[in-house]
Design a protein around this motif. Structure first.
Motif, PDB file in Angstrom:
ATOM      1  N   VAL A 205       0.657  19.491  47.064  1.00 37.26           N
ATOM      2  CA  VAL A 205       1.521  18.801  46.110  1.00 37.26           C
ATOM      3  C   VAL A 205       2.569  17.994  46.877  1.00 37.26           C
ATOM      4  O   VAL A 205       2.822  16.829  46.585  1.00 37.26           O
ATOM      5  CB  VAL A 205       2.207  19.799  45.159  1.00 37.26           C
ATOM      6  CG1 VAL A 205       3.148  19.066  44.224  1.00 37.26           C
ATOM      7  CG2 VAL A 205       1.172  20.552  44.370  1.00 37.26           C
ATOM      8  N   TYR A 206       3.141  18.604  47.898  1.00 34.71           N
ATOM      9  CA  TYR A 206       4.144  17.883  48.667  1.00 34.71           C
ATOM     10  C   TYR A 206       3.551  16.731  49.445  1.00 34.71           C
ATOM     11  O   TYR A 206       4.181  15.697  49.629  1.00 34.71           O
ATOM     12  CB  TYR A 206       4.923  18.843  49.582  1.00 34.71           C
ATOM     13  CG  TYR A 206       6.183  19.256  48.917  1.00 34.71           C
ATOM     14  CD1 TYR A 206       6.198  20.338  48.050  1.00 34.71           C
ATOM     15  CD2 TYR A 206       7.339  18.510  49.053  1.00 34.71           C
ATOM     16  CE1 TYR A 206       7.332  20.695  47.367  1.00 34.71           C
ATOM     17  CE2 TYR A 206       8.483  18.854  48.385  1.00 34.71           C
ATOM     18  CZ  TYR A 206       8.477  19.949  47.537  1.00 34.71           C
ATOM     19  OH  TYR A 206       9.609  20.274  46.857  1.00 34.71           O
TER      20      TYR A 206
ATOM     21  N   LEU B 250       3.279  13.923  47.480  1.00 37.06           N
ATOM     22  CA  LEU B 250       4.582  13.296  47.256  1.00 37.06           C
ATOM     23  C   LEU B 250       5.065  12.602  48.529  1.00 37.06           C
ATOM     24  O   LEU B 250       5.859  11.679  48.472  1.00 37.06           O
ATOM     25  CB  LEU B 250       5.608  14.339  46.833  1.00 37.06           C
ATOM     26  CG  LEU B 250       5.343  15.108  45.546  1.00 37.06           C
ATOM     27  CD1 LEU B 250       6.423  16.145  45.309  1.00 37.06           C
ATOM     28  CD2 LEU B 250       5.263  14.168  44.365  1.00 37.06           C
TER      29      LEU B 250
ATOM     30  N   ARG C 176      -4.921  20.631  44.039  1.00 34.18           N
ATOM     31  CA  ARG C 176      -4.140  21.836  43.823  1.00 34.18           C
ATOM     32  C   ARG C 176      -4.839  22.771  42.834  1.00 34.18           C
ATOM     33  O   ARG C 176      -4.977  23.958  43.077  1.00 34.18           O
ATOM     34  CB  ARG C 176      -2.756  21.484  43.286  1.00 34.18           C
ATOM     35  CG  ARG C 176      -1.845  22.699  43.233  1.00 34.18           C
ATOM     36  CD  ARG C 176      -0.694  22.470  42.313  1.00 34.18           C
ATOM     37  NE  ARG C 176      -1.199  22.082  40.997  1.00 34.18           N
ATOM     38  CZ  ARG C 176      -0.537  21.262  40.186  1.00 34.18           C
ATOM     39  NH1 ARG C 176       0.590  20.747  40.552  1.00 34.18           N
ATOM     40  NH2 ARG C 176      -1.034  20.966  39.002  1.00 34.18           N
TER      41      ARG C 176
ATOM     42  N   ASP D  34      -6.524  26.518  43.796  1.00 34.39           N
ATOM     43  CA  ASP D  34      -5.838  27.681  43.261  1.00 34.39           C
ATOM     44  C   ASP D  34      -6.867  28.716  42.837  1.00 34.39           C
ATOM     45  O   ASP D  34      -7.588  28.516  41.869  1.00 34.39           O
ATOM     46  CB  ASP D  34      -5.001  27.232  42.066  1.00 34.39           C
ATOM     47  CG  ASP D  34      -4.067  28.337  41.626  1.00 34.39           C
ATOM     48  OD1 ASP D  34      -4.295  29.484  42.058  1.00 34.39           O
ATOM     49  OD2 ASP D  34      -3.142  28.045  40.864  1.00 34.39           O
TER      50      ASP D  34
ATOM     51  N   ARG E  68      -6.582  31.302  41.335  1.00 37.81           N
ATOM     52  CA  ARG E  68      -6.360  31.834  39.993  1.00 37.81           C
ATOM     53  C   ARG E  68      -6.988  30.947  38.927  1.00 37.81           C
ATOM     54  O   ARG E  68      -7.098  31.313  37.785  1.00 37.81           O
ATOM     55  CB  ARG E  68      -4.858  31.973  39.736  1.00 37.81           C
ATOM     56  CG  ARG E  68      -4.264  33.147  40.439  1.00 37.81           C
ATOM     57  CD  ARG E  68      -2.780  33.012  40.525  1.00 37.81           C
ATOM     58  NE  ARG E  68      -2.425  31.807  41.282  1.00 37.81           N
ATOM     59  CZ  ARG E  68      -1.177  31.528  41.639  1.00 37.81           C
ATOM     60  NH1 ARG E  68      -0.196  32.312  41.276  1.00 37.81           N
ATOM     61  NH2 ARG E  68      -0.919  30.452  42.329  1.00 37.81           N
TER      62      ARG E  68
ATOM     63  N   ARG F 226       7.584  16.793  37.635  1.00 34.14           N
ATOM     64  CA  ARG F 226       6.347  17.314  38.228  1.00 34.14           C
ATOM     65  C   ARG F 226       6.540  18.705  38.794  1.00 34.14           C
ATOM     66  O   ARG F 226       5.735  19.615  38.566  1.00 34.14           O
ATOM     67  CB  ARG F 226       5.874  16.386  39.335  1.00 34.14           C
ATOM     68  CG  ARG F 226       5.172  15.150  38.853  1.00 34.14           C
ATOM     69  CD  ARG F 226       4.818  14.283  40.019  1.00 34.14           C
ATOM     70  NE  ARG F 226       3.968  15.023  40.960  1.00 34.14           N
ATOM     71  CZ  ARG F 226       2.655  14.907  41.000  1.00 34.14           C
ATOM     72  NH1 ARG F 226       2.059  14.081  40.189  1.00 34.14           N
ATOM     73  NH2 ARG F 226       1.948  15.601  41.853  1.00 34.14           N
ATOM     74  N   LEU F 227       7.651  18.871  39.509  1.00 29.19           N
ATOM     75  CA  LEU F 227       7.894  20.174  40.127  1.00 29.19           C
ATOM     76  C   LEU F 227       8.083  21.256  39.079  1.00 29.19           C
ATOM     77  O   LEU F 227       7.536  22.360  39.195  1.00 29.19           O
ATOM     78  CB  LEU F 227       9.141  20.109  41.012  1.00 29.19           C
ATOM     79  CG  LEU F 227       8.954  19.392  42.329  1.00 29.19           C
ATOM     80  CD1 LEU F 227      10.279  19.280  43.049  1.00 29.19           C
ATOM     81  CD2 LEU F 227       7.950  20.153  43.201  1.00 29.19           C
TER      82      LEU F 227
ATOM     83  N   ARG G 126       7.015  21.264  36.069  1.00 30.96           N
ATOM     84  CA  ARG G 126       5.741  21.520  35.379  1.00 30.96           C
ATOM     85  C   ARG G 126       4.876  22.454  36.222  1.00 30.96           C
ATOM     86  O   ARG G 126       4.350  23.458  35.732  1.00 30.96           O
ATOM     87  CB  ARG G 126       5.000  20.206  35.137  1.00 30.96           C
ATOM     88  CG  ARG G 126       3.676  20.379  34.428  1.00 30.96           C
ATOM     89  CD  ARG G 126       3.039  19.030  34.150  1.00 30.96           C
ATOM     90  NE  ARG G 126       1.776  19.152  33.468  1.00 30.96           N
ATOM     91  CZ  ARG G 126       0.603  19.241  34.092  1.00 30.96           C
ATOM     92  NH1 ARG G 126       0.558  19.268  35.409  1.00 30.96           N
ATOM     93  NH2 ARG G 126      -0.506  19.341  33.389  1.00 30.96           N
ATOM     94  N   THR G 127       4.756  22.134  37.506  1.00 24.98           N
ATOM     95  CA  THR G 127       3.971  22.988  38.388  1.00 24.98           C
ATOM     96  C   THR G 127       4.511  24.416  38.370  1.00 24.98           C
ATOM     97  O   THR G 127       3.758  25.394  38.230  1.00 24.98           O
ATOM     98  CB  THR G 127       4.034  22.456  39.831  1.00 24.98           C
ATOM     99  OG1 THR G 127       3.872  21.054  39.785  1.00 24.98           O
ATOM    100  CG2 THR G 127       2.974  23.080  40.689  1.00 24.98           C
TER     101      THR G 127
ATOM    102  N   LEU H  20       3.707  26.203  35.102  1.00 29.95           N
ATOM    103  CA  LEU H  20       2.304  26.609  34.997  1.00 29.95           C
ATOM    104  C   LEU H  20       2.056  27.850  35.843  1.00 29.95           C
ATOM    105  O   LEU H  20       1.352  28.775  35.446  1.00 29.95           O
ATOM    106  CB  LEU H  20       1.392  25.469  35.454  1.00 29.95           C
ATOM    107  CG  LEU H  20       1.366  24.271  34.508  1.00 29.95           C
ATOM    108  CD1 LEU H  20       0.450  23.193  35.031  1.00 29.95           C
ATOM    109  CD2 LEU H  20       0.915  24.707  33.115  1.00 29.95           C
ATOM    110  N   GLU H  21       2.687  27.839  37.003  1.00 33.21           N
ATOM    111  CA  GLU H  21       2.538  28.974  37.904  1.00 33.21           C
ATOM    112  C   GLU H  21       3.084  30.243  37.253  1.00 33.21           C
ATOM    113  O   GLU H  21       2.452  31.301  37.266  1.00 33.21           O
ATOM    114  CB  GLU H  21       3.310  28.640  39.185  1.00 33.21           C
ATOM    115  CG  GLU H  21       2.961  29.517  40.292  1.00 33.21           C
ATOM    116  CD  GLU H  21       2.495  28.795  41.538  1.00 33.21           C
ATOM    117  OE1 GLU H  21       2.552  27.550  41.611  1.00 33.21           O
ATOM    118  OE2 GLU H  21       2.059  29.513  42.418  1.00 33.21           O
TER     119      GLU H  21
END
Lengths: 658, 409, 309
Positions: B325-326, B329, B398, B402, B404, C193-194, C196-197, C200-201
């Motif tokens: 994710v980073y 970004l 991502r 994951d 999960r 975005r962060l 939201r992530t 969800l987590e």
């Protein structure tokens, strides 16, 4: 940490945020001024003796007033739209010029006052001119009045044995003889006056060949400081009156603290010619100011109306010291407007000065000089009515703006050119320089790139100076350029080293440099590398002569060809091209002492012809102004020197009934 | 015998266990990624973009640097035919690039014949050098493209051989100096993408190792490492970059770097990369901190895995989601940073071109009086689309990584 | 409470160390760049340049300069006189510019957090709904467009087409709105975005499932159990967000003609205004350090697993 505390802290941080927002929302609202204008970069200083740039000068012209002032005379030229400006009475009501053009006598108005209410006299001018010339003031315009008697000697601290000199002892406020200098050179230390009998110079230390330039310079300056001056000091009272015929006492002085440790030698800040008593700027009485020149200067009245020669308030400067006196709460001025406040990088607000001698002629109550660098922002703010005058417009829309009634364009007394460094091999060849110049299609640049109606330049003096017939230079001729290049040993551009073209970062210079890059590549197969630098580093690089080709511009300081020509003489610090031509030097020198105007102009023209043929610089174009001013403003007109007296502006509906 | 049997059994078990290993984490992730249409479209687009950027010199594009001031300034997008080398100012033979190339090659051929017929070795040498210099200086390619490397040069030659004087019309319009925007966007992509990728890779390597090590070891090591990050965090790096730009632009420095074969730009972007690792390391550390007390780490430790193995084998894969994710970004940040520097006049210098430079030009042409929309929309669109694709791809990866998410959807 | 105090003291010590390091590095960098602050348009004679250098203590040997200035900063908080803006001391420049930048940054940050977190929560809770897609699309757009392009478009839209905001300048809330919006939007996009992530987590975590199983209303579960945990990445992003806002303000201050510190920052560096440049770096360093400390504190408060050290 217990959960309650944690929750408490979360609430606390929310509160802090809230407080921050409330703090941020308190705005010190300033109602807009009567009239606002784009003023480019934030002004460096408001001190008339320290300022150099356009943004500073616009403000200083309104805050201060000299003996004379540039004001419109007659109506604008119907062809170019240029409003002629002439020096007209300001602080002086009238003046006389002697037959030989070497003595000017100015008569000041009655009842002039500074904004602090104290009277303004001729002595203020005498003192201001002396401050301007004082080396420690570091006024960059000192050379303008180098023809004033003793001004040049004073400005460059040149003394000869036998001169009548002033000596400033090392006792400015807060100084003791062993201490560092107090950088405030006004108020001065104890002054002594006398005749310089001798200078005792110790032997100069010989530096090894490996010493750096800096070390050499430093050693030279150290050596100069260690000189001992022997002076016959004339008796004087504390207020500067000197009895020159009285009995003198011989005394010794030196700048160096080491040398002055000896009791018989007094430490001094410097020994300079006595400009105060013998210089060419003297107050005869409170109302009369006399200027004496070594040689007649045809444009001298223009200089008098130029801001470095405006008076500054002695008391204010001596009380607050050099940079601080220009703060809004301290400054004392004498112009049509007075400083209200200054917000860094935002605006400078001035308001009408009720004590101004001609206060009725002043139109706008308040004026904002807005610091605005971006062309697009300025245009946006102009279009939304936040400013009424924008002078620096984005080139991409000039064509669209041109037809609007609020658009003004007129030729300016300034030139855009490229300097060539003659220390870099192929550029020392006149054929190469000519080839480069002839391969540049200037018409394309002015019509398709800069688009502001600029005139292609083939020589350095802009057209439109009265009585001067411009020299013609080498026009575009690609075939001849190729021949010249081949003659110089680079047929078809082969073997020609890559040269760099330096320009200061700007939305205007880059496209021009890019086009010239392409033209030289297309026409001569010469590769140019573009380099841009921010203004500070740019000027430094050019001055240290570490460039090959560099963009430059020059705005005439006064309407005379000399301002465009005298900087190219050998070793002029502003030339930076390493170009030297003795014939040229001779012509410029001859012109400066020539009294007959026609002959003088001919001499200058000959000089310009040499320049246009030898091309130490490649002229590109003569600037034109491109400005927008709201149509309801009366009195706005472009002028050749790009001067705009703001006190004559007013809104149409508010014109007083006559 | 007994030991022999034992060994056999052992080997059999080992082989079996190897086979059992089955679908790896990454295989699994790839399978799941393939089922995500947005991510797959983004991936395709990015790969396509990268390929196009690499092959730009091969494409029948117009010259990115040739300025047609007289007729083609600020043309809106159009379909008008453009002939390579057709601008009168170029003075090309026949008004075409191929015509000029033929003429030039003929001249060189003449010289080559002359070279053949000379026998004097000294003269031969001079002639050969002359030919090389002429190709270097006078070749018509110099008028159309800037400083081509050997590969690009070869590609341009192929392009001329394949397409001749044909060039795609100015579908994106032209800029204020009459250059074709489509070509400039493509050539700009090369610079912008390299900047984004190189800098991000640098930041990735430093950031992940730093963060994971600090987070895993904790204690003094963590404190020291993170305080260093804190220190670096508090340095306004834009300053450092501005200094470096001016410092590296100095002639003496530049020449020194050139002599060791380092491009000024290369160092510059390595520096950007080295700046951007800070956030990465912090995030990784944060994740590792909360992961390291998890059971699987405990069990790895009990079976005696070395700390490095735990960090890079067990922790890093588990924080990969956040890292990616980073990453998605960071590449945009770096590309935006390049644009930002161009806005301040510190980016690449013309005739080189990057998206940031194009956008800066575009913004300059964006005023209320007249809106030359194409000058900002196309480079902006290209940049935005790339960053978009990166983001969607990142999201997809991502989700795919994951564990999960395994039995969802 | 004691570890908090200890922590703060430790951080303060680190800050001093950082400032010293920053000071040293900037000093060396600035002196290694060619050029001096007195390169005006016209040449200054050497004797006068010497006086000017003496005035700004540039004639002393570098180590002496290094020490003198450091002493001035430490003992008197005196950053010296600006060499380019003659009439101002560095302290005055900062005093004038700081409130402007701070105001802009506060508005931008608060706007970004409010917008970003809200958008993040909505799109996580309504995952795969139209709202989610639209918000995330907008968020990506916010990340993907350079803020100078955004600002130029916003000016066209809000200043000229809808005519609700002025084109630039400083002084009214209206004049802040547009730059703060342009400055905050990319940050809001990141935060959305962060968060939201993070959401969800958290939604997959056991305690959240337990909470649902207990039959707590969805609202309560989300606000009580999901959001605090989901905010962790957001909080840790706030440090960089501050840095980003400060950097971004360089551009916006230029476009909207705002008298903040950002424009000084660029000019000081490129014009060799040693003293001003140094003052700016130190100010920004303190600012960033304090913000980062606050962020770490908050992080520790929200997440009990993380211990302050």
């Amino acid at each position: 940490m217990p959960p309650e505390v944690r929750r408490g802290i979360v609430i606390f941080s929310c509160l802090v945020t809230l407080v921050a927002v409330i703090w941020a929302a308190r705005m010190d609202y300033v109602p807009p001024a009567h009239f606002s204008l784009q003023n480019g970069t934030d002004p460096k200083t408001l001190d008339p003796h320290r300022a150099t740039g356009q943004p500073e000068s616009k403000i200083i012209f309104e805050l201060f007033e000299g003996l004379l002032r540039m004001l419109p005379e007659g109506s604008p030229d119907p062809k170019t739209g240029l409003q002629p400006l002439t020096p007209q009475p300001g602080m002086a009501t009238s003046y006389e010029v002697s037959e030989d053009g070497k003595t000017y006598t100015f008569h000041l108005r009655d009842g002039l006052v500074w904004t602090d209410g104290t009277p303004l006299t001729a002595h203020d001018f005498a003192w201001s001119w002396q401050r301007m010339l004082h080396p420690a003031t570091a006024c960059e315009y000192g050379y303008l009045i180098s023809e004033v008697v003793l001004a040049d000697e004073y400005h460059h601290s040149i003394v000869k044995v036998g001169d009548r000199v002033e000596v400033e002892l090392w006792d400015r406020p807060g100084e003791s003889s062993g201490s560092d200098a107090n950088i405030q050179h006004f108020p001065r230390g104890t002054m002594k006056y006398g005749t310089l009998r001798a200078i005792i110079k110790p032997d100069q230390i010989v530096l090894p060949d490996s010493a750096s330039d800096d070390a050499r310079e430093s050693a030279e300056l150290d050596w100069q400081e260690s000189w001992v001056y022997q002076i016959d000091v004339a008796p004087s009272d504390g207020s500067g009156n000197v009895d020159w015929d009285g009995p003198t006492t011989p005394e010794e002085f030196s700048v160096s603290a080491q040398v002055a440790r000896d009791d018989s030698i007094q430490r001094t800040h410097g020994v300079m010619v006595d400009f105060q008593h013998f210089g060419g700027a003297q107050a005869v009485d409170d109302q009369t100011f006399v200027v004496r020149l070594n040689n007649a200067v045809p444009y001298f009245l223009n200089l008098v109306a130029y801001y470095p020669l405006f008076p500054v308030n002695r008391n204010c400067i001596e009380t607050h010291g050099a940079p601080l006196w220009t703060k809004a709460e301290n400054i004392v001025t004498n112009g049509p407007y007075m400083l209200q406040f200054r917000r860094l990088r935002d605006r400078i607000r001035v308001a009408k000065n009720p004590d101004y001698h001609n206060v009725d002629s002043v139109g706008m109550e308040t004026i904002d000089f807005i610091s605005l660098e971006s062309q697009n922002t300025a245009l946006n703010m102009y279009e939304t009515g936040q400013i009424q005058w924008a002078y620096d417009l984005p080139t991409s829309v000039l064509e669209e703006l041109k037809d609007r009634p609020d658009f003004h364009s007129a030729p300016k007394l300034s030139i855009y050119f490229y300097k060539l460094n003659h220390d870099v091999p192929p550029l020392d060849d006149i054929r190469v320089r000519q080839a480069l110049s002839m391969a540049i299609n200037r018409r394309q640049i002015v019509e398709e790139v800069s688009k502001g109606g600029q005139q292609p330049a083939y020589s350095v003096v802009p057209p439109g100076i009265a009585g001067y017939d411009n020299a013609d230079g080498l026009h575009e001729d690609v075939a001849r350029a190729k021949e010249l290049l081949a003659e110089a040993g680079y047929p078809g551009g082969r073997g020609f080293p890559k040269i760099s073209l330096l320009y200061n970062t700007s939305e205007t210079h880059r496209p021009i440099a890019e086009v010239i890059q392409q033209q030289l590549q297309n026409n001569l197969n010469i590769k140019i590398e573009l380099k841009n630098m921010e203004w500070g580093s740019f000027t430094e690089t050019v001055q240290m002569e570490k460039y090959e080709m560099a963009r430059y511009g020059w705005v005439g300081d006064y309407p005379d060809p000399n301002t465009f020509l005298d900087m190219w003489v050998t070793d002029n610090p502003q030339s930076n091209t390493n170009w030297s031509n003795l014939e040229y030097d001779g012509l410029i020198k001859a012109a400066s002492t020539e009294l007959d105007s026609t002959k003088r102009m001919q001499l200058l023209r000959q000089a310009e012809t040499i320049l246009a043929n030898e091309l130490p610089v490649i002229p590109i174009y003569f600037y034109t102004s491109a400005e927008m001013a709201k149509t309801n403003i009366e009195g706005f007109a472009p002028s050749a020197q790009d001067l705009h007296p703001l006190q004559i502006l007013r809104y149409r509906s508010e014109t007083p009934k006559e | 015998m007994n030991t022999e049997a034992n060994r056999e059994t052992l080997e059999r078990i080992l082989v079996e266990s190897r086979n059992i290993h089955g679908v790896s984490l990454w295989q699994d992730a790839w399978n799941r990624l393939r089922r995500n249409p947005a991510a797959m479209i983004s991936l395709t687009c990015l790969v396509l973009l990268a390929v196009l950027a690499i092959l730009t010199p091969l494409l029948p594009l117009q010259s990115p640097i040739d300025k047609d001031l007289n007729e083609r300034r600020f043309l809106p997008p159009n379909l008008g035919t453009v002939v390579m080398g057709g601008r009168p100012g170029l003075k090309f033979a026949d008004g075409t690039l191929t015509g000029e190339l033929d003429r030039f090659n003929a001249e060189i051929a003449d010289l080559a014949i002359q070279l053949q017929s000379t026998s004097d070795p000294q003269q031969r040498q001079a002639l050969a050098a002359g030919i090389a210099a002429r190709i270097d200086i006078e070749h018509p390619f110099n008028q159309m493209w800037n400083e081509l490397g050997p590969v690009s040069w070869w590609m341009c030659q192929t392009r001329v051989a394949l397409f001749g004087n044909y060039a795609i019309p100015s579908l994106f319009g032209t800029d204020k100096l009459g250059r074709d925007l489509l070509a400039r966007v493509f050539w700009g992509a090369r610079v912008s993408l390299i900047v984004g990728i190189v800098a991000t890779l640098v930041s990735l390597i430093i950031g992940v190792s730093w963060g994971a090590i600090a987070g895993y070891f904790g204690g003094m090591i963590d404190a020291a490492m993170m305080r260093i990050v804190d220190m670096l965090y508090s340095i306004p790096f834009i300053f450092v970059v501005i200094f470096l730009v001016t410092f590296l632009g100095e002639d003496s420095v530049k020449k020194k770097l050139d002599s060791i074969g380092i491009d000024q730009i290369t160092i510059f972007y390595m520096v950007i990369g080295a700046i951007y690792w800070l956030t990465m390391s912090r995030v990784v550390r944060g994740q590792v901190l909360s992961l390291r007390s998890e059971q699987f780490i405990e069990s790895a430790r009990t079976v005696g895995a070395s700390p490095m193995r735990i960090v890079f084998r067990h922790l890093v894969p588990n924080v990969l989601g956040v890292v990616i994710v980073y990453l998605t970004l960071t590449i945009p940040s770096v590309m935006l940073f390049e644009a930002f520097l161009s806005f301040l006049g510190l980016g690449v210098s013309p005739p080189d071109v990057s998206w940031g430079l194009l956008l800066n030009d575009g913004v300059e042409a964006l005023s209320i009086i007249k809106v030359f929309w194409w000058v900002v929309v196309f480079p902006g669109g290209a940049l935005a689309a790339t960053l978009f694709a990166l983001n969607f791809l990142g999201d997809g990866i991502r989700d795919a990584l994951d564990p999960r998410m395994k039995n969802r959807d | 409470m004691r570890d908090l105090l200890g922590y703060l003291l430790k951080r303060a010590a680190w800050m001093v160390l950082t400032l010293w390091a920053v000071y040293t590095v900037s000093f060396v960098l600035m002196r290694s760049v060619p050029g001096n602050p007195f390169s005006g348009e016209r040449s200054v004679p050497p004797a006068i340049e010497r006086q000017l250098k003496a005035r700004y203590n540039l004639d002393a040997p570098p180590l002496q300069q290094y020490w003198d200035y450091l002493v001035g900063v430490v003992t008197r908080l005196d950053l010296g006189w600006s060499t380019r803006l003659e009439d101002y001391s560095v302290n005055q420049v900062i005093a004038e510019g700081f409130p402007v930048s701070a105001t802009l940054a506060i508005f931008a940050l608060v706007f970004a957090i409010l917008l970003g977190v809200t958008a993040g929560i909505i799109s996580a809770v309504y995952r795969r709904s139209t709202a989610d897609h639209v918000l995330m699309f907008a968020a990506v757009l916010g990340i993907a467009i350079p803020n100078f392009v955004l600002a130029s478009l916003a000016i066209l839209l809000f200043v000229f087409m809808i005519q609700i905001f002025p084109a630039g300048g400083w002084g009214t809330l209206q004049q802040i709105a547009l730059p703060a919006f342009c400055l905050g939007l990319p940050v809001a996009a990141y935060i959305a975005r962060l968060s939201r992530t993070g959401m969800l987590e958290m939604l997959t975590k056991d305690h959240v499932r337990t909470a649902y199983a207990k039959g707590l209303p969805k609202r309560t579960v989300i606000l009580r159990h999901v959001v605090p945990g989901a905010m962790l990445p957001v909080v840790s992003y706030l440090g960089p967000a501050v840095a980003r806002v400060l950097t971004g303000s360089l551009v916006l201050e230029k476009i909207f003609a705002l008298p903040g510190m950002g424009s000084h920052f660029i000019n000081a560096a490129t014009q060799r205004d040693y003293t001003l440049a140094m003052g700016m770096v130190l100010t920004y360093t303190v600012l960033l350090f304090v913000m980062n400390t606050l962020v770490d504190l908050t992080y520790a408060i929200i997440d009990p697993r993380v211990k302050l050290r």
